[in-house]
Scaffold this motif. Structure first.
Motif, PDB file in Angstrom:
ATOM      1  N   ASP A   1       1.355   0.535   3.840  1.00 31.48           N
ATOM      2  CA  ASP A   1       2.671   0.703   3.683  1.00 31.48           C
ATOM      3  C   ASP A   1       3.290   1.385   4.275  1.00 31.48           C
ATOM      4  OD1 ASP A   1       2.645  -0.972   1.566  1.00 31.48           O
ATOM      5  OD2 ASP A   1       1.992   1.056  -0.786  1.00 31.48           O
TER       6      ASP A   1
ATOM      7  N   GLU B   1      12.930  -1.098  -2.701  1.00 29.35           N
ATOM      8  CA  GLU B   1      12.757  -1.448  -1.473  1.00 29.35           C
ATOM      9  C   GLU B   1      13.505  -2.889  -1.351  1.00 29.35           C
ATOM     10  OE1 GLU B   1       9.698  -1.206   1.034  1.00 29.35           O
ATOM     11  OE2 GLU B   1      10.975   0.426   1.619  1.00 29.35           O
TER      12      GLU B   1
ATOM     13  N   GLY C   1      11.152   4.611   1.520  1.00 29.83           N
ATOM     14  CA  GLY C   1      10.206   4.013   1.329  1.00 29.83           C
ATOM     15  C   GLY C   1       8.295   5.112   1.827  1.00 29.83           C
ATOM     16  N   LEU C   2       9.463   5.493   2.693  1.00 28.78           N
ATOM     17  CA  LEU C   2       7.918   6.312   4.225  1.00 28.78           C
ATOM     18  C   LEU C   2       7.927   7.269   2.776  1.00 28.78           C
ATOM     19  CD1 LEU C   2       6.553   6.406   5.787  1.00 28.78           C
ATOM     20  CD2 LEU C   2       7.862   7.757   7.266  1.00 28.78           C
TER      21      LEU C   2
ATOM     22  N   ASP D   1       8.506  -5.129   3.565  1.00 26.24           N
ATOM     23  CA  ASP D   1       7.474  -3.918   3.239  1.00 26.24           C
ATOM     24  C   ASP D   1       7.785  -3.641   0.857  1.00 26.24           C
ATOM     25  OD1 ASP D   1       6.579  -1.937   3.625  1.00 26.24           O
ATOM     26  OD2 ASP D   1       7.947  -0.447   3.847  1.00 26.24           O
TER      27      ASP D   1
ATOM     28  N   LEU E   1      12.449  -5.142   6.028  1.00 27.58           N
ATOM     29  CA  LEU E   1      12.532  -3.945   3.857  1.00 27.58           C
ATOM     30  C   LEU E   1      11.629  -5.566   2.796  1.00 27.58           C
ATOM     31  CD1 LEU E   1      13.196  -1.200   3.277  1.00 27.58           C
ATOM     32  CD2 LEU E   1      15.943  -2.350   3.098  1.00 27.58           C
TER      33      LEU E   1
ATOM     34  N   GLY F   1       9.304   2.281  -5.719  1.00 25.08           N
ATOM     35  CA  GLY F   1       9.587   2.455  -4.631  1.00 25.08           C
ATOM     36  C   GLY F   1       9.670   1.194  -4.597  1.00 25.08           C
TER      37      GLY F   1
ATOM     38  N   SER G   1       6.698   0.798   6.368  1.00 24.28           N
ATOM     39  CA  SER G   1       7.585   1.732   6.563  1.00 24.28           C
ATOM     40  C   SER G   1       8.117   1.987   8.254  1.00 24.28           C
ATOM     41  CB  SER G   1       8.341   2.735   5.217  1.00 24.28           C
ATOM     42  OG  SER G   1       7.209   2.191   3.767  1.00 24.28           O
TER      43      SER G   1
ATOM     44  N   ALA H   1      14.531   3.011   4.547  1.00 32.27           N
ATOM     45  CA  ALA H   1      12.975   2.851   4.977  1.00 32.27           C
ATOM     46  C   ALA H   1      12.622   3.835   4.312  1.00 32.27           C
ATOM     47  CB  ALA H   1      13.062   2.377   6.171  1.00 32.27           C
TER      48      ALA H   1
ATOM     49  N   ASN I   1       5.061   6.481  -0.381  1.00 29.76           N
ATOM     50  CA  ASN I   1       4.077   6.164   0.861  1.00 29.76           C
ATOM     51  C   ASN I   1       2.901   7.659   0.916  1.00 29.76           C
ATOM     52  OD1 ASN I   1       5.332   3.521   2.460  1.00 29.76           O
ATOM     53  ND2 ASN I   1       4.465   3.189   0.439  1.00 29.76           N
TER      54      ASN I   1
END
Length: 311
Positions: free
Chosen positions: A168, A41, A138-139, A56, A53, A37, A172, A135, A142
């Motif tokens: 995190d 990102e 990335g979520l 994150d 971004l 990740g 995101s 994004a 997590n």
């Protein structure tokens, strides 16, 4: 004669090692997921100009390093056999690693706030669509990591990882919202504002980790000692509790020592009192207990000896 009793050291150590093993495997998997990740990102933040971004991504990087440190501590503690010289093995590595992880979050916050300030002064255009896609990815990373960690009772390092992951996920979401604001309302300031929000989330997670790891390292009692003393004093055959100490070696191993003056007149009575005390200690989550039973006469004699030697 004072009577001492110890709970089963081998059983407690074996259970702690087993718990550490499960924790170690989870942390290793989460570290790998978060590294992927981070790479995605960071590349997206650089290519599309989003400081939120990038922030994150840096959050993910530090989290990944935290998980690697936690993995190393757990792996070492799980396999180290210290014998008599290291009676609790290296389980103390867990709170030490957690403390260092919390400390490492602080410079990250400083960097994010500084970079956000620069973006406030000089706004940068970002590619909202591609930034939004990354994004969301990335979520999902997590949420997948949270799913891996949740379930059983978590160790200190797993809870630290869990707090990191919550931060995190919040980060995101902040990136997603700020990117949508840029795309829909043409608000470039939303991107650095989201980065500052992420910094606040990081500080929150760092505070949780530092508080709990410091409590263990400084041997703060994890239970209400006054309440436990009162309950032990109410055990049938206990006259009073002279001394009680409870602390944690790591999040998986709680240790307690107690000295009790009893009214027993037979060995059977003392055995029953000792068993009742151990059961009471187990209800408070104390895995490894040392119980000392003495009569009132023995306690008075010991006090007299200490007074004589003092003078």
């Amino acid at each position: 004669m004072a009577l001492h009793d110890h709970s089963d050291d081998d059983t407690a150590s074996h259970e702690a090692a087993s718990d550490t093993g499960r924790s170690t495997r989870r942390l290793a998997l989460v570290a790998i997921i978060n590294f992927v990740g981070f790479v995605v990102e960071l590349a997206g933040g650089i290519l599309f100009g989003s400081v939120a971004l990038i922030s994150d991504a840096i959050h993910m990087l530090f989290d990944m390093l935290a998980y690697v440190m936690a993995f190393g501590a757990g792996y070492t503690a799980e396999r180290f056999e210290g014998g008599e010289a290291w009676s609790y093995g290296l389980h103390r590595l867990e709170p030490v690693a957690a403390f260092l992880n919390g400390v490492l979050l602080i410079p990250m916050v400083g960097y994010i706030v500084w970079e956000s300030y620069q973006r406030f002064l000089n706004p940068v255009d970002i590619d909202p669509i591609l930034t939004l896609v990354i994004a969301v990815g990335g979520l999902l990373v997590n949420l997948g990591s949270v799913y891996i960690l949740q379930g059983d009772e978590m160790s200190l390092n797993e809870r630290g990882a869990f707090y990191h992951l919550l931060g995190d996920a919040g980060g995101s979401i902040a990136v997603i919202v700020s990117t949508a604001a840029v795309a829909v309302f043409d608000l470039p300031v939303a991107d650095p504002a989201a980065a500052v929000l992420i910094a606040v989330l990081i500080l929150w997670s760092a505070g949780n980790v530092l508080q709990e790891s410091t409590s263990i390292l400084l041997q703060r009692s994890p239970i209400d000692s006054t309440a436990l003393t009162t309950e032990l004093a109410n055990v049938d055959g206990v006259e009073r509790v002279d001394d009680l100490h409870v602390w944690r070696v790591c999040s998986q191993l709680t240790v307690g020592t107690v000295r009790v003056v009893d009214t027993a007149t037979t060995l059977e009575e003392r055995t029953r009192i000792r068993t009742d005390i151990h059961n009471q200690l187990m209800e408070y989550g104390i895995d490894h207990a040392t119980v000392e039973l003495v009569s009132d006469g023995e306690a008075r004699a010991e006090q007299s000896d200490r007074t004589t030697h003092t003078h």
